[in-house]
Design an enzyme around this catalytic site. Structure first.
Site, mmCIF file in Angstrom:
data_model
loop_
_atom_site.group_PDB
_atom_site.id
_atom_site.type_symbol
_atom_site.label_atom_id
_atom_site.label_comp_id
_atom_site.label_asym_id
_atom_site.label_seq_id
_atom_site.Cartn_x
_atom_site.Cartn_y
_atom_site.Cartn_z
ATOM 1 N N PRO A 95 33.231 44.517 47.939
ATOM 2 C CA PRO A 95 33.489 45.932 47.649
ATOM 3 C C PRO A 95 34.520 46.539 48.613
ATOM 4 O O PRO A 95 35.099 47.569 48.318
ATOM 5 C CB PRO A 95 32.134 46.605 47.845
ATOM 6 N N GLU A 122 23.302 41.526 50.912
ATOM 7 C CA GLU A 122 24.189 42.521 51.533
ATOM 8 C C GLU A 122 25.579 41.961 51.819
ATOM 9 O O GLU A 122 26.426 42.646 52.394
ATOM 10 C CB GLU A 122 23.576 43.053 52.836
ATOM 11 N N ARG A 160 44.566 34.250 31.619
ATOM 12 C CA ARG A 160 45.375 34.761 30.508
ATOM 13 C C ARG A 160 46.865 34.725 30.808
ATOM 14 O O ARG A 160 47.682 34.736 29.898
ATOM 15 C CB ARG A 160 45.009 36.218 30.190
ATOM 16 N N ASP A 175 50.423 42.308 25.949
ATOM 17 C CA ASP A 175 49.310 43.063 26.512
ATOM 18 C C ASP A 175 49.750 44.397 27.096
ATOM 19 O O ASP A 175 50.840 44.525 27.630
ATOM 20 C CB ASP A 175 48.636 42.282 27.649
HETATM 21 C C1 9D3 Z 1 28.493 48.981 48.793
HETATM 22 C C2 9D3 Z 1 27.032 48.694 48.762
HETATM 23 N N1 9D3 Z 1 26.597 47.939 49.963
HETATM 24 C C3 9D3 Z 1 25.969 48.848 50.936
HETATM 25 C C4 9D3 Z 1 24.601 49.268 50.627
HETATM 26 C C5 9D3 Z 1 25.688 46.841 49.616
HETATM 27 C C6 9D3 Z 1 26.234 45.904 48.644
HETATM 28 C C7 9D3 Z 1 25.800 45.949 47.337
HETATM 29 C C8 9D3 Z 1 26.268 45.024 46.388
HETATM 30 C C9 9D3 Z 1 27.115 44.919 49.024
HETATM 31 C C10 9D3 Z 1 27.579 43.993 48.066
HETATM 32 C C11 9D3 Z 1 27.136 44.063 46.785
HETATM 33 C C12 9D3 Z 1 27.588 43.087 45.787
HETATM 34 N N2 9D3 Z 1 28.913 43.362 45.231
HETATM 35 C C13 9D3 Z 1 29.925 42.574 45.517
HETATM 36 O O1 9D3 Z 1 29.741 41.615 46.246
HETATM 37 C C14 9D3 Z 1 31.247 42.851 44.992
HETATM 38 C C15 9D3 Z 1 31.791 44.011 44.383
HETATM 39 C C16 9D3 Z 1 31.244 45.296 44.077
HETATM 40 O O2 9D3 Z 1 30.061 45.600 44.298
HETATM 41 N N3 9D3 Z 1 32.056 46.214 43.501
HETATM 42 C C17 9D3 Z 1 33.360 45.976 43.216
HETATM 43 N N4 9D3 Z 1 33.924 44.814 43.478
HETATM 44 C C18 9D3 Z 1 33.136 43.858 44.061
HETATM 45 S S1 9D3 Z 1 33.651 42.330 44.465
HETATM 46 C C19 9D3 Z 1 32.203 41.865 45.057
#
Ligand code: 9D3
Length: 258
Positions: A95, A122, A160, A175
């Site tokens: 994220p 996490e 793709r 696309d």
């Molecule tokens: C941001 C939330 N985090 C703090 C509480 C915990 C958390 C939750 C879910 C950390 C990682 C995840 C799993 N998600 C991913 O690994 C992930 C992801 C995403 O959640 N949103 C957008 N792109 C991606 S790429 C990998």
């Protein structure tokens, strides 16, 4: 030449979604693409040894440990040496990563191999990220349950763009985003559904006129729904003229409807 993806994941079964059907699955069957799944759980010495542990400093949830992931990564690298593959980019789906987009997909489609690491819980121990990850990529500002669905988005979108994966008809050249505009609107039979008609020009058989209408429609869709895309794209003189024309026409029509 085969493009291969090596994915490190605790949930390899999820990736069946990529290979059960659709255009991408055909490319895997034809050996144009290759997908190898590596489960950190297979790299711990006995089934009781875990792949995750509680975070130092306390707090909720679990963190993926370095050792099982690193063992999987080293196995992948040995595998690559055997196949005479050069060094690969290691991508951690996170994220916190750079937002994935068409430009990044194009860039990654030029690689012979990508190593994708999916986190669960996490996430993974920061020392692994610092030591072995080349790039962190996110798919958007929302939370998914793990890195698997984001990794599948990368595999699908990158695949793709690899020559031969799509047939000529649904080539990515057509696309949306390839040329920075949204797709034109689409219609199929019936020509008249209840009192709803298909734009006349699409039934005219005049291919030049149809192409012009579609470009104009595409410009207007982008202007209405994603004006930010127009800021990043120079319009030709003709495109500007078409956009001005359609904006005036639409304003005119909306007054008529009042
Ligand atoms: C941001 C939330 N985090 C703090 C509480 C915990 C958390 C939750 C879910 C950390 C990682 C995840 C799993 N998600 C991913 O690994 C992930 C992801 C995403 O959640 N949103 C957008 N792109 C991606 S790429 C990998």
């Amino acid at each position: 030449m085969t493009t291969s993806f090596d994915v490190i994941t605790l949930m390899p079964q999820m990736f069946n979604a990529l290979t059960i059907d659709g255009v991408i699955s055909r490319a895997f069957e034809n050996k144009l693409l290759e997908l190898n799944l590596w489960n950190p759980r297979d790299f711990v010495d006995d089934i009781h040894q875990s792949v995750d542990d509680r975070p130092f400093g306390g707090g909720p949830g679990m963190v993926m440990m370095i050792d099982p992931i690193l063992k999987a990564l080293n196995k992948i690298k040995i595998n690559h040496q055997d196949k005479d593959l050069g060094s690969s980019k290691v991508i951690y789906l996170s994220p916190k990563g750079n937002r994935f987009d068409h430009k990044k997909a194009l860039e990654l489609s030029n690689q012979d191999n990508l190593i994708l690491i999916c986190g669960r819980y996490e996430g993974i121990d920061q020392r692994f990220i610092d030591g072995w990850v080349d790039e962190e990529i996110s798919v958007g500002d929302y939370v998914t349950s793990g890195g698997e669905l984001p990794a599948m988005i990368l595999v699908d979108a990158i695949s793709r763009l690899i020559p031969g994966v799509l047939n000529k008809n649904d080539s990515y050249i057509q696309d949306s985003f390839y040329d920075g505009l949204l797709d034109h609107t689409q219609y199929t039979r019936s020509e008249e559904f209840k009192d709803l008609k298909v734009p006349d020009v699409l039934l005219s058989g005049d291919h030049k006129k149809i192409a012009m209408w579609r470009l104009k429609n595409s410009l207007y869709e982008t202007f209405k729904k994603r004006p930010d895309l127009l800021k990043d794209r120079e319009l030709t003189t003709e495109e500007s003229r078409l956009l001005q024309e359609v904006i005036r026409e639409q304003e005119h029509d909306s007054k008529k409807r009042k």
